[in-house]
Design an enzyme around this catalytic site. Structure first.
Site, short mmCIF file in Angstrom:
data_model
loop_
_atom_site.label_atom_id
_atom_site.label_comp_id
_atom_site.label_asym_id
_atom_site.label_seq_id
_atom_site.Cartn_x
_atom_site.Cartn_y
_atom_site.Cartn_z
N ASP A 155 2.77 -2.95 4.28
CA ASP A 155 3.13 -1.57 4.63
C ASP A 155 4.60 -1.53 5.06
O ASP A 155 4.90 -1.44 6.25
CB ASP A 155 2.22 -1.09 5.77
CG ASP A 155 0.76 -1.13 5.36
OD1 ASP A 155 0.35 -0.32 4.53
OD2 ASP A 155 0.04 -2.03 5.85
N GLU B 103 -8.57 -11.39 7.08
CA GLU B 103 -7.64 -10.78 8.03
C GLU B 103 -8.49 -10.25 9.18
O GLU B 103 -8.47 -10.81 10.28
CB GLU B 103 -6.85 -9.63 7.38
CG GLU B 103 -5.87 -8.97 8.34
CD GLU B 103 -5.46 -7.55 7.91
OE1 GLU B 103 -6.21 -6.87 7.19
OE2 GLU B 103 -4.37 -7.12 8.34
N HIS C 241 0.84 -1.21 0.00
CA HIS C 241 0.00 0.00 0.00
C HIS C 241 0.87 1.25 0.00
O HIS C 241 1.81 1.34 0.78
CB HIS C 241 -0.86 0.05 1.26
CG HIS C 241 -1.79 -1.11 1.42
ND1 HIS C 241 -3.14 -1.01 1.16
CD2 HIS C 241 -1.57 -2.38 1.83
CE1 HIS C 241 -3.71 -2.20 1.41
NE2 HIS C 241 -2.78 -3.05 1.81
ZN LIG Z 1 -3.09 -4.88 2.76
#
Ligand SMILES: [Zn+2]
Length: 350
Positions: free
Chosen positions: A287, A209, A30
């Site tokens: 990330d 998730e 991301h």
């Molecule tokens: Zn993700």
């Protein structure tokens, strides 16, 4: 599936150093996770935010998904100009390229970036990727992501904008955010994903998730995806694992992110279980700057946790390439780069 898939690889576990030259493919990363603490502090000062040091310290110490998403909201909101967005995207493509990433599909969720109107943000990010690609950095494409708590009218507006006009680097539509949010599985998402396919975009969804196996099933059936970001909680349902393997649904798995926000440690990560079930797996960083990693480091961690050698990591690159939303020429070019690397004797690679 490779002949070695599903079994501990007999080759030794590679280290990050061993993997620095591997031309990699990353599908799950991301732009919101491309901010270093230093960069956030710079942007916060430019935006004249109060208590910069304290807020930066808080933002990089979050340990659950809700706080983490709040931190992303804050630092992305500090990007107020197209030049800042372009710099962020170009800088990230250079970071990826420096760590060996040849091709990346970078997710951007415009709902976090409240300082810029959506079409201007998308154009600036793609311009940043163009600039970095011209310099020889990673070839980055954009996956525009919806948010699970985004109002229906906004979801429809995003699709209308993408249908009307979009830069060539926009290759996909995704959805992320907290699946426990009220209305996270509203029909509007199914409509949006159908429209995305109609206008020629690839589709992927975060699931499994913040949701359990039922979230993965919903992504398959309501959104029609063949690729899932995370999907790791499918490991709790043997029947679902068999389905993912049989239908060759690729999971883009990010072990370090999952260790931080879901399992508490890498040792508890179900990567080996997913692999034994024969599910196609690509590895991503989610990330990287937030977690202080890069893709070679993440691949080395995946290898250690699932007892993979280099041939199995190589297969994860090929799984990523098969599931990528790029055109056939780009796919062939990347496959040739991977084959060329395979031909180099191990001692000559470093
Ligand atoms: Zn993700």
């Amino acid at each position: 599936m490779s002949p070695t898939s599903g079994h501990p690889d007999p080759a030794p576990t590679p280290t990050r150093q061993d993997l620095l030259g591997l031309p990699t493919v990353e599908l799950h990363v991301h732009l919101e996770g491309s901010f270093s603490p230093k960069r956030v502090a710079e942007l916060a000062r430019a935006a004249r935010e109060p208590a910069v040091e304290e807020r930066v310290a808080w933002a990089f110490a979050t340990e659950d998904l809700a706080d983490f998403l709040a931190a992303l909201d804050w630092w992305c909101s500090l990007v107020r100009t197209e030049e800042q967005a372009l710099d962020q995207a170009a800088g990230f493509a250079r970071f990826l390229g420096a760590s060996g990433v040849a091709y990346a599909e970078v997710t951007v969720n415009p709902t976090h970036w409240t300082g810029l109107p959506r079409p201007r943000l998308v154009a600036a990010v793609c311009a940043g990727f163009d600039r970095a690609a011209d310099e020889g950095a990673a070839d980055c494409r954009l996956v525009v992501s919806l948010r699970r708590d985004q109002p229906d009218d906004q979801v429809r507006q995003v699709l209308a904008e993408l249908a009307r006009e979009r830069p060539a680097r926009v290759v996909g539509l995704g959805v992320d955010g907290d699946e426990r949010a009220p209305g996270a599985h509203r029909p509007v998402f199914g409509e949006a994903f159908a429209e995305a396919r109609r206008i020629g975009l690839g589709v992927t969804a975060h699931a499994g998730e913040s949701s359990g196996p039922e979230g993965v099933v919903a992504a398959l059936e309501q959104l029609g995806v063949r690729r899932i970001d995370h999907g790791v909680r499918a490991a709790e349902d043997p029947g679902l694992l068999a389905r993912l393997a049989a239908e060759a649904i690729t999971l883009s798995v990010c072990p370090t992110s999952n260790a931080h926000l879901l399992y508490g440690s890498l040792e508890r990560h179900p990567l080996a279980l997913l692999d034994r079930a024969g599910v196609p797996l690509s590895i991503g960083t989610d990330d990287p700057l937030t977690f202080g990693i890069d893709l070679p480091e993440e691949l080395a961690r995946a290898a250690a946790v699932a007892h993979w050698g280099l041939p199995r990591l190589d297969e994860a690159q090929r799984a990523g390439l098969r599931a990528a939303f790029c055109d056939a020429a780009t796919r062939e070019h990347l496959a040739r780069r991977l084959e060329a690397w395979d031909q180099v004797p191990a001692e000559a690679r470093a």
